[in-house]
Design an enzyme around this catalytic site. Structure first.
Site, PDB file in Angstrom:
ATOM      1  N   ARG A  37       0.847  -1.204   0.000  1.00  0.00           N
ATOM      2  CA  ARG A  37       0.000   0.000   0.000  1.00  0.00           C
ATOM      3  C   ARG A  37       0.880   1.252   0.000  1.00  0.00           C
ATOM      4  O   ARG A  37       0.627   2.216  -0.714  1.00  0.00           O
ATOM      5  CB  ARG A  37      -0.942  -0.004   1.217  1.00  0.00           C
ATOM      6  CG  ARG A  37      -2.003  -1.099   1.146  1.00  0.00           C
ATOM      7  CD  ARG A  37      -3.061  -0.954   2.225  1.00  0.00           C
ATOM      8  NE  ARG A  37      -2.610  -1.268   3.572  1.00  0.00           N
ATOM      9  CZ  ARG A  37      -2.575  -2.488   4.118  1.00  0.00           C
ATOM     10  NH1 ARG A  37      -2.979  -3.533   3.424  1.00  0.00           N
ATOM     11  NH2 ARG A  37      -2.163  -2.675   5.361  1.00  0.00           N
TER      12      ARG A  37
ATOM     13  N   LYS B 142     -11.056  15.206   6.298  1.00  0.00           N
ATOM     14  CA  LYS B 142     -12.237  14.818   5.516  1.00  0.00           C
ATOM     15  C   LYS B 142     -13.171  13.934   6.324  1.00  0.00           C
ATOM     16  O   LYS B 142     -12.714  13.095   7.108  1.00  0.00           O
ATOM     17  CB  LYS B 142     -11.805  14.058   4.267  1.00  0.00           C
ATOM     18  CG  LYS B 142     -12.989  13.625   3.387  1.00  0.00           C
ATOM     19  CD  LYS B 142     -12.586  12.658   2.305  1.00  0.00           C
ATOM     20  CE  LYS B 142     -13.140  11.280   2.602  1.00  0.00           C
ATOM     21  NZ  LYS B 142     -12.987  10.352   1.462  1.00  0.00           N
TER      22      LYS B 142
ATOM     23  N   GLU C 252     -18.095  16.251   3.144  1.00  0.00           N
ATOM     24  CA  GLU C 252     -18.430  15.392   1.997  1.00  0.00           C
ATOM     25  C   GLU C 252     -19.759  14.679   2.179  1.00  0.00           C
ATOM     26  O   GLU C 252     -19.815  13.596   2.772  1.00  0.00           O
ATOM     27  CB  GLU C 252     -17.319  14.351   1.754  1.00  0.00           C
ATOM     28  CG  GLU C 252     -17.636  13.446   0.564  1.00  0.00           C
ATOM     29  CD  GLU C 252     -16.555  12.408   0.252  1.00  0.00           C
ATOM     30  OE1 GLU C 252     -15.610  12.268   1.043  1.00  0.00           O
ATOM     31  OE2 GLU C 252     -16.677  11.745  -0.783  1.00  0.00           O
TER      32      GLU C 252
ATOM     33  N   LYS D  52     -17.256  18.813  -0.676  1.00  0.00           N
ATOM     34  CA  LYS D  52     -16.936  17.713  -1.608  1.00  0.00           C
ATOM     35  C   LYS D  52     -18.215  16.955  -1.942  1.00  0.00           C
ATOM     36  O   LYS D  52     -18.600  16.011  -1.246  1.00  0.00           O
ATOM     37  CB  LYS D  52     -15.898  16.782  -0.972  1.00  0.00           C
ATOM     38  CG  LYS D  52     -15.578  15.551  -1.794  1.00  0.00           C
ATOM     39  CD  LYS D  52     -14.298  14.881  -1.356  1.00  0.00           C
ATOM     40  CE  LYS D  52     -14.094  13.586  -2.114  1.00  0.00           C
ATOM     41  NZ  LYS D  52     -12.749  13.049  -1.968  1.00  0.00           N
TER      42      LYS D  52
END
Ligand code: 13P
Length: 338
Positions: free
Chosen positions: A44, A134, A175, A217
């Site tokens: 990753r 976020k 978001e 967002k």
């Protein structure tokens, strides 16, 4: 507060957008396994570090959203990942919600969790170098959804998160994602997305959020992915602009769309049309996960030693998205640059 506005503008101004590389370990593992790569902390990191070290970071990527695992990792050159991102004059960010769980008293809908202990986690992320955050809420469209319960509960959580993020000196990305799954029309998507976004701002204002220090967002306004309706990119732009113009307070500096299952080219073309017709004061840019990474991941999975080739694939995508923020993208440029 002007400091938060400055951070927001650094992330989304000057034709830049956001690389959403904050897939949870579960989601990232699925993406890697889909292209026959064994998922490990190391694989990753290798893929992500390859993207974060590419040339387009300086010109096209104003901010990178990281996942908890990645923000604490050290790259192959011995630098911490947030430092690698800041050195490319991009801003490190962090996903701080802990995922969407089933909403009690609702059969299909979800509520995003992560408020407990959030103040302490935010302090830690700030120390690690994050300057924005976020939180994603998800909503489904069906006859009775999103329900009032889902709209109210998720807006409340988003606003409490945003207040804590600003208190910690970080810009909150808000978001609210209305999913494209289903056979609904674009008109349904417009109606429901507007309702969701308006409620979010009611709650953000109630929680005394300084809107100049935030980024929205949202999803674009699209017909459901199982709908027979096919509409043009121009039409998508028109409906998306109509939705945002009527739902988002003018103090918000900018809007960074999620790609939400659109192909890389669709997400670029639609953003380009939005910017060609942008009749608002909002900066309109990208905060794409899949639509920035898909081709690069596919290339890398077949050529794991070819760092330059992987970066060239990513640079192309980022450049196309950046052109779309200026309404300067075209199919011809897409082909020529490739
Ligand atoms: P996609 O662009 O792949 O939808 O991801 C954006 C994102 O951050 C979802 O939370």
């Amino acid at each position: 507060m002007s400091e938060l506005n400055n951070i927001a503008l650094k992330i989304i101004g000057d034709g830049k957008g956001i690389l959403a590389a904050d897939e949870s370990t579960g989601t990232m593992s699925k993406r890697l396994e889909n292209v026959n790569i064994v998922s490990s902390a190391e694989s990753r990191l290798t893929f992500r570090e390859t993207l974060f070290s590419s040339d387009s970071m300086k010109t096209c990527i104003g901010g990178v959203i990281l996942y908890d695992e990645t923000i604490k990792q050290t790259g192959s050159n011995g630098k911490k990942i947030p430092e690698l991102i800041s050195n490319a004059s991009s801003v490190p960010g962090i996903k701080v919600d802990t995922g969407a769980k089933v909403l009690a008293n609702s059969s299909d809908e979800k509520i995003t969790e992560g408020l407990d202990g959030l103040r302490e986690r935010l302090k830690e992320y700030y120390k690690l170098g994050a300057r924005f955050t976020k939180w994603r809420a998800v909503y489904i469209i069906s006859k009775d959804c999103p329900s009032k319960l889902s709209i109210t509960s998720n807006a409340h959580a988003l606003a409490r998160y945003a207040a804590l993020a600003q208190e910690s000196g970080m810009v909150p990305i808000v978001e609210p994602e209305v999913l494209m799954d289903g056979n609904h029309t674009a008109e349904d998507c417009l109606k429901k997305t507007s309702e969701v976004i308006k409620k979010c701002y009611d709650e953000l204002i109630l929680n005394k959020i300084e809107l100049k220090g935030t980024i929205l967002k949202p999803n674009m306004i699209l017909p459901g992915n199982k709908s027979k309706e096919k509409i043009s990119s121009e039409e998508i732009a028109k409906l998306t602009l109509e939705c945002l113009k009527e739902s988002v307070p003018t103090e918000v500096p900018g809007i960074a769309f999620l790609s939400g299952g659109q192909t890389e080219t669709e997400a670029t073309e639609n953003l380009n049309s939005i910017n060609k017709h942008n009749n608002t004061n909002f900066i309109m840019t990208y905060s794409y996960g899949r639509a920035l990474q898909q081709s690069a991941l596919k290339f890398w999975s077949k050529n794991t030693k070819d760092i330059k080739g992987t970066q060239a694939t990513f640079n192309h995508r980022a450049k196309m998205c950046s052109l779309a923020t200026q309404g300067k993208w075209s199919q011809d440029i897409e082909k020529q640059d490739n």
